[in-house]
Design a protein around this motif. Structure first.
Motif, short mmCIF file in Angstrom:
data_model
loop_
_atom_site.label_atom_id
_atom_site.label_comp_id
_atom_site.label_asym_id
_atom_site.label_seq_id
_atom_site.Cartn_x
_atom_site.Cartn_y
_atom_site.Cartn_z
N GLY A 116 -1.82 41.03 -68.25
CA GLY A 116 -2.17 39.97 -67.31
C GLY A 116 -2.92 38.82 -67.95
N TRP A 117 -3.89 39.13 -68.78
CA TRP A 117 -4.67 38.10 -69.46
C TRP A 117 -3.80 37.30 -70.43
N SER A 118 -3.04 37.98 -71.26
CA SER A 118 -2.20 37.27 -72.24
C SER A 118 -1.13 36.43 -71.55
N ALA A 119 -0.58 36.93 -70.44
CA ALA A 119 0.43 36.15 -69.72
C ALA A 119 -0.18 34.88 -69.13
N ALA A 120 -1.41 34.97 -68.63
CA ALA A 120 -2.09 33.79 -68.09
C ALA A 120 -2.35 32.77 -69.18
N VAL A 121 -2.70 33.24 -70.37
CA VAL A 121 -2.93 32.33 -71.50
C VAL A 121 -1.63 31.63 -71.89
N ARG A 122 -0.54 32.37 -71.98
CA ARG A 122 0.74 31.75 -72.36
C ARG A 122 1.22 30.75 -71.31
N ALA A 123 0.83 30.97 -70.05
CA ALA A 123 1.24 30.04 -69.00
C ALA A 123 0.57 28.69 -69.15
N MET A 124 -0.48 28.60 -69.98
CA MET A 124 -1.17 27.34 -70.22
C MET A 124 -0.78 26.75 -71.57
N GLY A 125 0.47 26.99 -71.99
CA GLY A 125 0.90 26.63 -73.34
C GLY A 125 0.61 25.20 -73.74
N ILE A 126 1.01 24.23 -72.93
CA ILE A 126 0.82 22.83 -73.30
C ILE A 126 -0.66 22.47 -73.35
N ASP A 127 -1.46 23.09 -72.50
CA ASP A 127 -2.90 22.82 -72.50
C ASP A 127 -3.55 23.41 -73.75
N LEU A 128 -3.06 24.54 -74.22
CA LEU A 128 -3.57 25.11 -75.47
C LEU A 128 -3.27 24.19 -76.65
N PHE A 338 0.32 36.09 -77.94
CA PHE A 338 1.63 35.45 -78.08
C PHE A 338 2.77 36.40 -78.47
N ALA A 339 2.45 37.56 -79.02
CA ALA A 339 3.50 38.50 -79.40
C ALA A 339 3.61 39.67 -78.42
N TYR A 340 2.49 40.03 -77.80
CA TYR A 340 2.48 41.16 -76.87
C TYR A 340 2.95 40.68 -75.51
N ARG A 341 4.15 41.10 -75.12
CA ARG A 341 4.75 40.62 -73.87
C ARG A 341 5.32 41.81 -73.09
N PRO A 342 4.45 42.57 -72.44
CA PRO A 342 4.95 43.70 -71.64
C PRO A 342 5.76 43.20 -70.46
N ALA A 343 6.68 44.02 -70.01
CA ALA A 343 7.55 43.65 -68.89
C ALA A 343 6.79 43.77 -67.58
N ARG A 344 7.24 43.00 -66.59
CA ARG A 344 6.76 43.10 -65.20
C ARG A 344 5.25 42.85 -65.10
N VAL A 345 4.81 41.76 -65.70
CA VAL A 345 3.41 41.37 -65.59
C VAL A 345 3.31 40.21 -64.64
N ARG A 346 2.45 40.32 -63.63
CA ARG A 346 2.26 39.26 -62.66
C ARG A 346 1.16 38.33 -63.13
N VAL A 347 1.48 37.03 -63.25
CA VAL A 347 0.51 36.04 -63.70
C VAL A 347 -0.21 35.47 -62.49
N ALA A 348 -1.52 35.34 -62.59
CA ALA A 348 -2.29 34.76 -61.48
C ALA A 348 -1.80 33.37 -61.19
#
Length: 349
Positions: A116-128, A338-348
């Motif tokens: 969940g945390w890593s998916a939320a971080v990746r969702a902010m890609g352009i901001d990173l 950025f490499a750890y991408r488990p399936a079926r993760v819900r992003v806030a």
């Protein structure tokens, strides 16, 4: 006079009886739905959700609305207090069953750390990317300012009057600030101070994002300009590698946390400035939920960075060992985000 008193008393008794009759009729007409709702909520509270039938699950929202409507009518018509108290309790319990959280703390933590945390971080890609570019720019600006005028160093670095890391300091003095601190006392207090300072910078960078991200950008530039000034100072005495090792043991975690905090602030600011087809408040709320999830992790990273800085950096006195630890932490953070991408993760959001 006596007749008037008896007449008044009889009228009051009749009113009470009428109210009781209305309450009984009201209860009889709806009590079946209340009892069914009570039974469903009791099963949910007892962890027996799987034993509920499909019909009960489908009926739960409608039964909840019926109970709330009954409570409103009971209050409006001043029915008996016991009935109102019962409906208030039932409505409160049913609200948690319908709208309350569906998982406990343990389940939330598993979901948070296991993607969940890593998916939320990746969702902010352009901001990173923007935050990283701003931090690099700030470091370069700090270096250029002090190289052109060393007096800028005192404006960029918030050292005390007893800080020996100043322009003109000898190589031996600067080298002593990097090594030979194994016997330093009060490391735990030092770690707590560092956590407080770094947390303040990160939380401010996040909180100021509502102003379209501009204050967050300025804070990132100011914070990393001091890093550029410090690099210039030690580079002048040929201690660049030693300083990088001294910083790396904690800096790869600390600077990564500040990067995420700045990106979270920019994420909210960008959502407000460019909401797309959504209303501004809706876009900001969605971005805010995602950024808040990232900030929970940022706080944990800052705790770890403070421990590495307050203990590891003082107790490990070899540059290459420091570089290995710092490099390992950087590799772990990049792999997780950025490499750890488990399936079926819900992003806030």
């Amino acid at each position: 006079m006596i007749a008037r008193w008896f007449g008044k008393n009889a009228g009051q008794e009749a009113a009470v009886e009428a109210a009781a009759l209305r309450s009984d009729r009201f209860r009889q007409a709806r009590e079946g739905d209340w009892q069914r709702l009570d039974a469903i909520v009791t099963r949910i509270e007892g962890g027996r959700l799987r034993k509920l039938s499909d019909e009960d699950l489908v009926a739960l929202p409608a039964l909840y609305r019926t109970a709330v409507s009954s409570l409103a009518i009971a209050r409006e018509t001043s029915l008996d207090a016991a009935l109102i108290a019962y409906l208030e309790g039932l409505a409160r319990r049913a609200w948690f069953a319908v709208y309350g959280p569906r998982e406990g703390l343990g389940a939330w933590l598993r979901r948070f750390f296991l993607g969940g945390w890593s998916a939320a971080v990746r969702a902010m890609g352009i901001d990173l990317v923007i935050a990283l570019a701003v931090m690099v720019l700030g470091t370069v600006v700090g270096w250029l300012l002090v190289s052109g005028n060393p007096d800028w160093y005192y404006s960029l670095m918030a050292g005390g009057s007893d800080d020996v890391r100043v322009p003109g300091a000898s190589r031996a003095v600067l080298l002593h600030t990097l090594f030979g601190q194994q016997d330093q006392n009060g490391l735990s207090m030092f770690a707590a101070y560092l956590f407080s300072n770094n947390a303040q910078v990160s939380l401010i960078a996040f909180a100021l994002g509502f102003a379209f991200g501009v204050p967050s950008v300025l804070l990132l530039i100011h914070n990393t300009a001091g890093l550029g000034a410090l690099l210039w100072l030690y580079h002048g005495q040929g201690l660049t590698l030693e300083l990088v090792g001294w910083l790396a043991i904690h800096g790869t975690t600390e600077l990564f946390a500040i990067l995420l905090a700045g990106a979270a602030g920019l994420h909210i600011g960008r959502a407000m400035a460019f909401p797309g087809e959504q209303p501004v408040l809706t876009a900001a709320a969605v971005a805010g939920r995602r950024a808040a999830q990232v900030m929970v992790g940022v706080v944990l990273m800052l705790v770890l960075a403070a421990l590495l800085e307050g203990f590891g950096r003082q107790l490990i006195d070899a540059t290459y060992a420091r570089l290995i630890i710092g490099g390992t932490m950087l590799a772990l953070w990049n792999a997780y985000f950025f490499a750890y991408r488990p399936a079926r993760v819900r992003v806030a959001g």
